[in-house]
Design a protein around this motif. Structure first.
Motif, PDB file in Angstrom:
ATOM      1  N   UNK A 132       0.744  -1.507   0.147  1.00  0.00           N
ATOM      2  CA  UNK A 132       0.189   0.070  -0.119  1.00  0.00           C
ATOM      3  C   UNK A 132       1.015   1.054   0.242  1.00  0.00           C
ATOM      4  N   UNK A 133       2.171   1.079   1.196  1.00  0.00           N
ATOM      5  CA  UNK A 133       3.350   2.736   0.755  1.00  0.00           C
ATOM      6  C   UNK A 133       3.603   2.866  -0.358  1.00  0.00           C
ATOM      7  N   UNK A 134       3.835   1.788  -1.380  1.00  0.00           N
ATOM      8  CA  UNK A 134       4.702   1.622  -2.385  1.00  0.00           C
ATOM      9  C   UNK A 134       3.955   2.203  -3.702  1.00  0.00           C
ATOM     10  N   UNK A 135       2.401   2.155  -3.668  1.00  0.00           N
ATOM     11  CA  UNK A 135       1.315   2.354  -4.541  1.00  0.00           C
ATOM     12  C   UNK A 135       1.136   4.064  -3.953  1.00  0.00           C
ATOM     13  N   UNK A 136       1.247   5.057  -3.085  1.00  0.00           N
ATOM     14  CA  UNK A 136       0.763   6.025  -2.897  1.00  0.00           C
ATOM     15  C   UNK A 136       2.382   6.641  -3.110  1.00  0.00           C
ATOM     16  N   UNK A 137       3.220   6.142  -2.602  1.00  0.00           N
ATOM     17  CA  UNK A 137       4.522   6.600  -3.633  1.00  0.00           C
ATOM     18  C   UNK A 137       4.524   6.825  -5.761  1.00  0.00           C
ATOM     19  N   UNK A 138       3.953   5.813  -5.914  1.00  0.00           N
ATOM     20  CA  UNK A 138       3.690   5.788  -6.774  1.00  0.00           C
ATOM     21  C   UNK A 138       3.138   6.773  -7.959  1.00  0.00           C
ATOM     22  N   UNK A 139       1.731   7.237  -6.677  1.00  0.00           N
ATOM     23  CA  UNK A 139       0.446   8.322  -6.727  1.00  0.00           C
ATOM     24  C   UNK A 139       0.917   9.411  -6.638  1.00  0.00           C
ATOM     25  N   UNK A 140       2.083   9.999  -6.032  1.00  0.00           N
ATOM     26  CA  UNK A 140       2.279  11.061  -5.347  1.00  0.00           C
ATOM     27  C   UNK A 140       2.851  11.438  -6.810  1.00  0.00           C
ATOM     28  N   UNK A 141       4.524   9.949  -6.776  1.00  0.00           N
ATOM     29  CA  UNK A 141       5.683  11.211  -7.849  1.00  0.00           C
ATOM     30  C   UNK A 141       5.035  10.836  -9.220  1.00  0.00           C
ATOM     31  N   UNK A 142       3.628  10.554  -9.559  1.00  0.00           N
ATOM     32  CA  UNK A 142       3.047  10.463 -11.168  1.00  0.00           C
ATOM     33  C   UNK A 142       2.606  12.245 -11.377  1.00  0.00           C
ATOM     34  N   UNK A 143       1.650  12.411  -9.883  1.00  0.00           N
ATOM     35  CA  UNK A 143       1.503  13.922  -9.901  1.00  0.00           C
ATOM     36  C   UNK A 143       1.943  14.405  -9.870  1.00  0.00           C
ATOM     37  N   UNK A 144       3.355  14.756  -9.718  1.00  0.00           N
ATOM     38  CA  UNK A 144       4.595  15.301  -9.131  1.00  0.00           C
ATOM     39  C   UNK A 144       4.959  15.496 -11.044  1.00  0.00           C
ATOM     40  N   UNK A 145       5.314  14.736 -11.609  1.00  0.00           N
ATOM     41  CA  UNK A 145       5.608  14.507 -12.877  1.00  0.00           C
ATOM     42  C   UNK A 145       5.043  14.905 -13.854  1.00  0.00           C
ATOM     43  N   UNK A 146       3.620  14.999 -13.506  1.00  0.00           N
ATOM     44  CA  UNK A 146       2.704  15.323 -14.666  1.00  0.00           C
ATOM     45  C   UNK A 146       1.709  16.907 -13.561  1.00  0.00           C
ATOM     46  N   UNK A 147       2.143  17.430 -13.573  1.00  0.00           N
ATOM     47  CA  UNK A 147       2.660  18.799 -12.609  1.00  0.00           C
ATOM     48  C   UNK A 147       3.588  19.915 -12.952  1.00  0.00           C
ATOM     49  N   UNK A 148       5.263  19.690 -13.112  1.00  0.00           N
ATOM     50  CA  UNK A 148       5.653  19.028 -13.677  1.00  0.00           C
ATOM     51  C   UNK A 148       6.108  19.805 -14.858  1.00  0.00           C
TER      52      UNK A 148
END
Length: 77
Positions: A1-17
């Protein structure tokens, strides 16, 4: 579950950039773009008037989507 949270946050930051990145045209120079836009003259297109059948079909579709009855005054010119 923690890995999915990191992936979701990383994807959000990448798309924001990517959203904040400025778009630059590398295929054509700006002088070529302005020359092309001035060379083509665009004439306005006259849209056809809505027919009664267009209005009835739009009212049926609106009624099916929203469940609200159409206003009869919309069908007159």
């Amino acid at each position: 579950m923690l890995i999915r949270a990191f992936i979701a946050i990383g994807l959000t930051l990448a798309l924001t950039a990517c959203a904040n990145e400025q778009v630059s045209s590398q295929l054509l120079e700006t002088s070529a773009l302005t020359a092309a836009s001035t060379a083509v003259e665009i004439t306005p297109v006259e849209l056809p008037q809505k027919t009664l059948s267009d209005r009835v079909l739009a009212a049926i579709a609106l009624e099916r989507v929203t469940g609200l009855k159409p206003d009869p005054s919309r069908f007159t010119d």
